[in-house]
Design an enzyme around this catalytic site. Structure first.
Site, PDB file in Angstrom:
ATOM      1  N   LYS A 188       0.806  -1.244  -0.027  1.00  8.13           N
ATOM      2  CA  LYS A 188       0.009   0.202  -0.025  1.00  8.13           C
ATOM      3  C   LYS A 188       0.921   1.131   0.136  1.00  8.13           C
ATOM      4  O   LYS A 188       1.422   1.604   0.972  1.00  8.13           O
ATOM      5  CB  LYS A 188      -0.899   0.029   1.254  1.00  8.13           C
ATOM      6  CG  LYS A 188      -2.103   0.548   1.135  1.00  8.13           C
ATOM      7  CD  LYS A 188      -2.212   2.050   0.628  1.00  8.13           C
ATOM      8  CE  LYS A 188      -2.084   2.953   1.858  1.00  8.13           C
ATOM      9  NZ  LYS A 188      -2.002   4.520   1.478  1.00  8.13           N
ATOM     10  N   GLU A 247       9.207   1.285  11.140  1.00 13.84           N
ATOM     11  CA  GLU A 247      10.178   2.264  11.112  1.00 13.84           C
ATOM     12  C   GLU A 247       9.421   3.794  11.245  1.00 13.84           C
ATOM     13  O   GLU A 247       8.752   3.965  10.220  1.00 13.84           O
ATOM     14  CB  GLU A 247      11.044   2.490   9.661  1.00 13.84           C
ATOM     15  CG  GLU A 247      11.560   1.074   9.364  1.00 13.84           C
ATOM     16  CD  GLU A 247      12.790   0.717  10.081  1.00 13.84           C
ATOM     17  OE1 GLU A 247      13.133   1.570  11.086  1.00 13.84           O
ATOM     18  OE2 GLU A 247      13.292  -0.348   9.815  1.00 13.84           O
ATOM     19  N   CYS A 281      13.457  10.872   7.279  1.00 10.48           N
ATOM     20  CA  CYS A 281      13.284  10.384   8.751  1.00 10.48           C
ATOM     21  C   CYS A 281      14.575  10.511   9.420  1.00 10.48           C
ATOM     22  O   CYS A 281      14.563  10.840  10.824  1.00 10.48           O
ATOM     23  CB  CYS A 281      12.777   8.944   8.821  1.00 10.48           C
ATOM     24  SG  CYS A 281      13.758   7.953   7.919  1.00 10.48           S
ATOM     25  N   GLU A 315       8.356  16.243  15.685  1.00  8.71           N
ATOM     26  CA  GLU A 315       8.811  16.093  14.216  1.00  8.71           C
ATOM     27  C   GLU A 315       7.804  17.078  13.444  1.00  8.71           C
ATOM     28  O   GLU A 315       6.717  16.930  13.216  1.00  8.71           O
ATOM     29  CB  GLU A 315       8.478  14.376  13.951  1.00  8.71           C
ATOM     30  CG  GLU A 315       8.936  14.298  12.585  1.00  8.71           C
ATOM     31  CD  GLU A 315       8.818  12.764  11.997  1.00  8.71           C
ATOM     32  OE1 GLU A 315       7.604  12.479  12.009  1.00  8.71           O
ATOM     33  OE2 GLU A 315       9.878  12.327  11.442  1.00  8.71           O
TER      34      GLU A 315
HETATM   35  P1  NAD Z   1       1.867   8.339   7.408  1.00  2.00           P
HETATM   36  O1  NAD Z   1       2.089   7.606   8.833  1.00  2.00           O
HETATM   37  O2  NAD Z   1       1.082   9.575   7.239  1.00  2.00           O
HETATM   38  O3  NAD Z   1       1.564   7.291   6.401  1.00  2.00           O
HETATM   39  C1  NAD Z   1       2.377   6.148   5.874  1.00  2.00           C
HETATM   40  C2  NAD Z   1       1.441   5.352   5.347  1.00  2.00           C
HETATM   41  O4  NAD Z   1       0.464   4.534   6.049  1.00  2.00           O
HETATM   42  C3  NAD Z   1       0.645   5.870   4.051  1.00  2.00           C
HETATM   43  O5  NAD Z   1       0.612   5.089   3.040  1.00  2.00           O
HETATM   44  C4  NAD Z   1      -0.780   5.861   4.556  1.00  2.00           C
HETATM   45  O6  NAD Z   1      -1.807   5.944   3.554  1.00  2.00           O
HETATM   46  C5  NAD Z   1      -0.821   4.926   5.653  1.00  2.00           C
HETATM   47  N1  NAD Z   1      -1.827   4.843   6.759  1.00  2.00           N
HETATM   48  C6  NAD Z   1      -2.288   6.116   7.144  1.00  2.00           C
HETATM   49  N2  NAD Z   1      -3.067   5.634   8.497  1.00  2.00           N
HETATM   50  C7  NAD Z   1      -3.088   4.376   8.194  1.00  2.00           C
HETATM   51  C8  NAD Z   1      -4.062   3.578   8.939  1.00  2.00           C
HETATM   52  N3  NAD Z   1      -4.813   3.972  10.181  1.00  2.00           N
HETATM   53  N4  NAD Z   1      -3.873   2.368   8.744  1.00  2.00           N
HETATM   54  C9  NAD Z   1      -3.133   1.722   7.644  1.00  2.00           C
HETATM   55  N5  NAD Z   1      -2.382   2.589   7.087  1.00  2.00           N
HETATM   56  C10 NAD Z   1      -2.356   4.027   7.430  1.00  2.00           C
HETATM   57  O7  NAD Z   1       3.383   8.855   7.103  1.00  2.00           O
HETATM   58  P2  NAD Z   1       3.777   9.797   5.844  1.00  2.00           P
HETATM   59  O8  NAD Z   1       3.336  11.114   6.296  1.00  2.00           O
HETATM   60  O9  NAD Z   1       3.671   9.131   4.534  1.00  2.00           O
HETATM   61  O10 NAD Z   1       5.547   9.820   6.049  1.00  2.00           O
HETATM   62  C11 NAD Z   1       6.180  10.622   6.831  1.00  2.00           C
HETATM   63  C12 NAD Z   1       6.406   9.892   8.473  1.00  2.00           C
HETATM   64  O11 NAD Z   1       7.077   8.754   7.926  1.00  2.00           O
HETATM   65  C13 NAD Z   1       7.449  10.765   9.258  1.00  2.00           C
HETATM   66  O12 NAD Z   1       6.916  10.755  10.625  1.00  2.00           O
HETATM   67  C14 NAD Z   1       8.897  10.067   9.129  1.00  2.00           C
HETATM   68  O13 NAD Z   1       9.555  10.297  10.151  1.00  2.00           O
HETATM   69  C15 NAD Z   1       8.422   8.618   8.857  1.00  2.00           C
HETATM   70  N6  NAD Z   1       9.405   7.842   8.335  1.00  2.00           N
HETATM   71  C16 NAD Z   1      10.117   6.986   9.068  1.00  2.00           C
HETATM   72  C17 NAD Z   1      11.204   6.347   8.386  1.00  2.00           C
HETATM   73  C18 NAD Z   1      11.938   5.220   9.130  1.00  2.00           C
HETATM   74  O14 NAD Z   1      12.780   4.735   8.795  1.00  2.00           O
HETATM   75  N7  NAD Z   1      11.848   5.560  10.562  1.00  2.00           N
HETATM   76  C19 NAD Z   1      11.566   6.634   7.101  1.00  2.00           C
HETATM   77  C20 NAD Z   1      10.928   7.560   6.188  1.00  2.00           C
HETATM   78  C21 NAD Z   1       9.771   7.961   6.676  1.00  2.00           C
END
Ligand code: NAD
Length: 489
Positions: A181, A257, A291, A393
């Site tokens: 997804k 992550e 991230c 963040e």
């Molecule tokens: P997000 O959590 O908003 O979304 C990530 C994914 O989860 C998307 O595909 C979204 O549609 C899906 N999603 C959202 N709610 C959901 C639910 N209730 N059930 C299932 N799926 C759901 O994150 P984002 O805004 O896309 O990315 C940015 C975030 O990701 C930042 O917090 C960043 O730090 C983190 N990040 C972490 C790493 C790491 O390696 N630790 C790497 C990259 C990004």
């Protein structure tokens, strides 16, 4: 792409619209233009994808010898490289990031992720123990690795292909089938990978893609689906909590992550120019949407003013612009929604009395790209550690800088956060580096570098930044299960 293009789900080797007919827009962060309509998967599509994955495990994929699987993954990597320009333009269109960045980072790593894990599974042994028994004849134990099953892969938008293949690569190398997804903001490269899978002959159903949002959409339907054996997720900590609840039903394994609020620590004995350059990248790369990026910078007092001034120059030298322009130093944020979020922090910083060293708003852009989600690189000083700017963040090209006087103080400041993803330390004193690096509560601590990644090393977050480690053999912990066989002799 034309306005009529539709980005489709990829299920059991076929590109499919949603039965409900539901579609959503994919807009360019550069100028707001419509790139494509995306087919939103509902419960029927998610169910079909999970069933296809399950069927693949029971079919030729499940019976395939490791050597053959490894060859297929090499072919996937080669085909991504052959279609490098297609992946590049899709990724750049979705994210708005400078093409130069995607060319040296996102796409090559997207391909490499298949090769590295193919090599890992080919070479990793399992364990063997001989034991004695009362009858003197003994017994032997050996472990075999089996795939986890159907793995749900839920991805963010900041490094779409790179972070998705970082999971799909090891999942497939270990013999699992996946349902991906992608983020609703960046659906294109995951879809394109479907064409690659078909082209090289990966069996139907091994790799599936369902598009949509989180709650009440494909993300939620997938993570609570009873046919899923494990969920691997990269994204915000808050989303991780929601997914963990969904995964509790059926006791599915999770690998997370999550978010961060990473510190950079700069000692007065550092190589000054290298530190400014390294912290500059850590704060501003990918418009701060990494991230592992740094949003809190602690600088030893004797060089604090000089360092702030040098980082300010760096911020102001970065020209915002179109991805394909080689002079572009910084792209837009991913969306207007995210721009509003980052700007709300910029306003809060001003309200809380921060000294705005540079930036703080939206740059003036030429008419053609004025509809993009642009943001100024921003630096602040003068806020207390309790400020939301220092605690939460933001995920934008911004950082707060503060002076420190001792090693212990710097370590305490760096650790004073619920997150624990990464830290970057700059010092010319290697004994000091060895002394403090293990004291920082993070998954990865860089010394005199940032974002230097050896893909064999353990990668992941401490505290609220994640669960589990990925990379090299560590990925096998999640994507396989060890079974012990005990034979009485
Ligand atoms: P997000 O959590 O908003 O979304 C990530 C994914 O989860 C998307 O595909 C979204 O549609 C899906 N999603 C959202 N709610 C959901 C639910 N209730 N059930 C299932 N799926 C759901 O994150 P984002 O805004 O896309 O990315 C940015 C975030 O990701 C930042 O917090 C960043 O730090 C983190 N990040 C972490 C790493 C790491 O390696 N630790 C790497 C990259 C990004």
């Amino acid at each position: 792409m034309t306005m009529t293009t539709q980005t489709l789900n990829f299920i059991n080797g076929d590109f499919l619209p949603a039965r409900s007919g539901k579609i959503f827009e994919n807009r360019s962060p550069v100028d707001g233009r419509l790139l494509a309509m995306v087919a939103e998967a509902g419960e029927p599509e998610v169910d079909a994808a999970v069933r296809a994955a399950r069927a693949a495990l029971a079919g030729p994929w499940g019976r395939m010898a490791i050597a053959e699987r490894v060859d297929l993954l090499y072919a996937v990597a080669n085909e991504i490289n052959r279609r490098f320009e297609d992946f590049l333009s899709a990724e750049v269109a979705d994210t708005g990031k400078p093409a130069s960045l995607a060319r040296h980072l996102d796409i090559p790593r997207g391909a490499a992720n298949f090769k590295i894990f193919a090599d890992v599974v080919k070479n990793v042994p399992t364990e063997f123990f001989e034991m004695s028994t009362p009858d003197g004849k003994g017994a032997i134990n050996y472990a075999v690795r089996v795939p986890k099953g159907v793995v749900a892969v839920v991805c963010p938008w900041n490094l779409p292909l790179l972070l998705m293949t970082w999971k799909v690569g090891p999942a497939l190398a270990c013999g699992n089938a996946v349902v991906v997804k992608p983020s609703e903001e960046t659906p294109s490269t995951a879809t394109l990978l479907g064409e690659v899978m078909n082209a090289v002959g990966v069996p139907k159903g091994v790799y599936n893609v369902v598009h949509g949002f989180g709650p009440g959409s494909a993300g939620e339907f997938l993570t609570r689906h009873p046919g899923i054996d494990a969920v691997t997720f990269t994204g915000e900590t808050r989303t991780g909590m929601a997914i963990m609840k969904a995964a509790a039903e059926g006791v599915k394994a999770v690998s997370f992550e999550l978010g961060g609020k990473n510190a950079g620590i700069v000692f007065a004995d550092c190589d000054f120019d290298a530190a400014v350059d390294g912290i500059g990248r850590a704060v501003f790369a990918n418009c701060g949407q990494v991230c592992l990026g740094t949003e809190r910078v602690y600088v030893e007092r004797p060089i604090f003013d000089k360092f702030v001034a040098a980082l300010k120059l760096k911020a102001e030298a970065m020209k915002p612009g179109r991805p394909e322009d080689p002079a572009t130093g910084i792209g837009p944020l991913i969306s207007r929604e995210h721009q509003n979020k980052v700007l709300s922090y910029y306003r809060k910083a001003a309200e809380e009395g921060a000294t705005v060293v540079t930036g703080g708003g939206v740059p003036n852009m030429e008419a053609g790209v004025a509809g993009g989600s642009w943001i100024q690189p921003t630096l602040w000083t003068g806020l207390p550690e309790t400020s939301v700017i220092v605690r939460e963040e933001i995920f934008g090209p911004c950082a707060h800088l503060r002076a420190f006087d001792s090693e212990d103080e710097a370590v305490g400041l760096a650790n004073d956060t619920p997150y624990g993803l990464a830290t970057t330390i700059w010092t010319g004193n290697l004994s000091r580096a060895h002394r403090i690096a293990p004291k920082i509560e993070v998954g990865i601590c860089w010394v005199n570098s940032w974002f230097l990644r050896d893909l064999r090393t353990p990668f992941g977050g401490s505290k609220q930044s994640g669960i589990g480690r990925e990379g090299g053999v560590h990925s096998l912990e999640f994507y396989t299960e060890l079974r012990n066989v005990c034979i009485k002799l």
